[in-house]
Design an enzyme around this catalytic site. Structure first.
Site, short mmCIF file in Angstrom:
data_model
loop_
_atom_site.label_atom_id
_atom_site.label_comp_id
_atom_site.label_asym_id
_atom_site.label_seq_id
_atom_site.Cartn_x
_atom_site.Cartn_y
_atom_site.Cartn_z
N HIS A 1 34.44 50.81 15.88
CA HIS A 1 34.89 51.61 17.21
C HIS A 1 36.05 52.52 17.11
CE1 HIS A 1 33.61 52.61 21.20
NE2 HIS A 1 33.56 51.50 21.63
N ASP B 1 32.27 56.67 17.72
CA ASP B 1 32.43 56.61 19.35
C ASP B 1 30.95 55.75 19.73
OD1 ASP B 1 35.03 57.57 19.68
OD2 ASP B 1 34.15 59.39 19.97
#
Length: 418
Positions: A390, A394
């Protein structure tokens, strides 16, 4: 006495130390040149260390599970009596046995006991004759536990995991194999050293979870059409080119997907603060072996057709399960596929293969009723459970990537359109 000291060799790639995972010899053993002495584990692969000389083992340089520096003493071998052993063996072979003179035989007699050659000249032959019966998994576990299979007693000659369990718990092998009462109280314990490949797996998983904030995205895919295509390809070409599983088709979809979403086909160097995107797609295939999970790599999947991918996956899987995969075959992936096959479950949360930034998990295919065009029809459905780093991927980007892969799988003709 002439002592030859064997040191831990320089395996390359900047490796400063290795883990000792197996001894194939013990003090007092007579070894031949090129005979395997020990197995050591690097960050990526198991390396067998052979003997450069013949002689008798007089000392070992470490215990199983220890980390040993490159250049440190591994084993000492006395090479002084090697010539004498070999000469004695040659004289013995040239001397005809007393029983070689023909004589009338009134009745069949048992064959004479097999006379083994001198140890220094034929240790490999002796090993082949006396080697206990056991599966590769049992042998590997015995090495990890430091158990000499020559000393394990069985009723039928074949050693199983139950015999090893029995030794660990201090009970007889017969008791270990006997049936237990359904409600029998048990107080036994087992201490299993976490060494070798299992230790490397544990360290790798811990590092991945510690350093990477995982984000998992699950999407279902209708694989009815691509399964029909696979069946047709196997009918037409299976005999000549080999039968296809779903995996090479998924690899093709992955290749096309990362071309549209290159952020997921990358390695993240978080210490240097840089992401390296790759034009090549080197797909790691998470493979379960008797010794643990390894990830052999299909290089340049973008340049392979379905059968080339399938053949390479099969070759690498066989090498990994036999313990013969090289460091190069177990490193360099840019994205990984993981699957539990028929045990794939409905959803999983795969752990990213650090320093990659994405892993695609395959769950099992199930036949389910789906509504298409207002009608309920049976369709083959499968979930993709995929995890992403992450920090650099995204959520929306990851979802778009998986939707692209889904599109290729649900409309398989698009896999082959430029």
């Amino acid at each position: 006495m002439s002592i030859h000291v064997i040191k831990v060799p320089d395996i390359g790639e900047g490796i400063a130390e290795v883990e000792l995972v197996a001894w194939h010899v013990q003090p007092g053993d007579v070894v031949a040149e090129d005979q395997a002495l020990a197995d050591v584990m690097t960050d990526k692969a198991n390396v067998e260390i052979p003997s450069p000389v013949s002689g008798k083992v007089i000392a070992l340089g470490g215990k199983l599970g220890e980390l040993i520096s490159v250049g440190a003493e591994l084993i000492r071998i006395d090479t002084g009596d090697v010539a004498g052993h070999a000469a004695g063996a040659a004289v013995e072979e040239r001397t005809p046995p007393a029983a070689a003179v023909p004589a009338p035989i009134a009745a069949p007699t048992p064959p004479a006991p097999l006379k083994m050659p001198a140890p220094a000249a034929s240790a490999a032959v002796a090993e082949a004759v006396e080697k206990p019966l056991a599966s590769p998994a049992v042998r590997h576990r015995a090495r990890e536990l430091g158990i000499d299979l020559q000393h394990v007693k069985t009723t039928d000659g074949r050693i199983t995991h139950q015999h090893l369990d029995a030794l660990l718990t201090g009970k007889s092998a017969g008791a270990a194999q006997g049936k237990r009462s359904l409600y029998e109280q048990r107080d036994d314990e087992q201490i299993v050293p976490v060494i070798g490949l299992r230790r490397k797996i544990a360290q790798k998983m811990q590092e991945s979870k510690r350093r990477i904030p995982h984000f998992t995205y699950v999407e279902e895919v209708d694989v009815t059409e691509i399964e029909a295509l696979r069946a047709e390809l196997n009918t037409r070409w299976g005999a000549q080119r080999g039968r296809l599983t779903l995996l090479p088709l998924l690899m093709r979809a992955l290749v096309l997907g990362v071309q549209r979403y290159p952020q997921v086909n990358a390695l993240f160097d978080d210490e240097a603060g840089k992401l390296i995107r790759y034009g090549a797609t080197h797909i790691g295939i998470a493979t379960q072996t008797d010794n643990g999970l390894v990830v052999p790599v299909v290089r340049h999947a973008e340049a392979r057709d379905l059968w080339s991918s399938a053949a390479e996956v099969a070759r690498l899987a066989q090498a990994a399960r036999n313990g013969h995969a090289t460091r190069e075959e177990l490193s360099g992936s840019t994205i990984t596929i993981t699957s539990l096959g028929a045990l794939g479950g409905i959803v999983s949360t795969p752990v990213i293969n650090h320093p990659e930034v994405a892993i695609v998990g395959v769950n099992r295919i199930v036949l389910r009723p789906m509504i298409i065009g207002g009608a309920v029809v049976p369709r083959k459905m499968m979930n993709l459970s995929s995890s992403f780093d992450h920090r650099v991927v995204d959520g929306s980007y990851a979802a778009e990537f998986i939707q692209a892969v889904r599109g290729y799988l649900e409309h398989p003709a698009t896999l082959f359109v430029e």
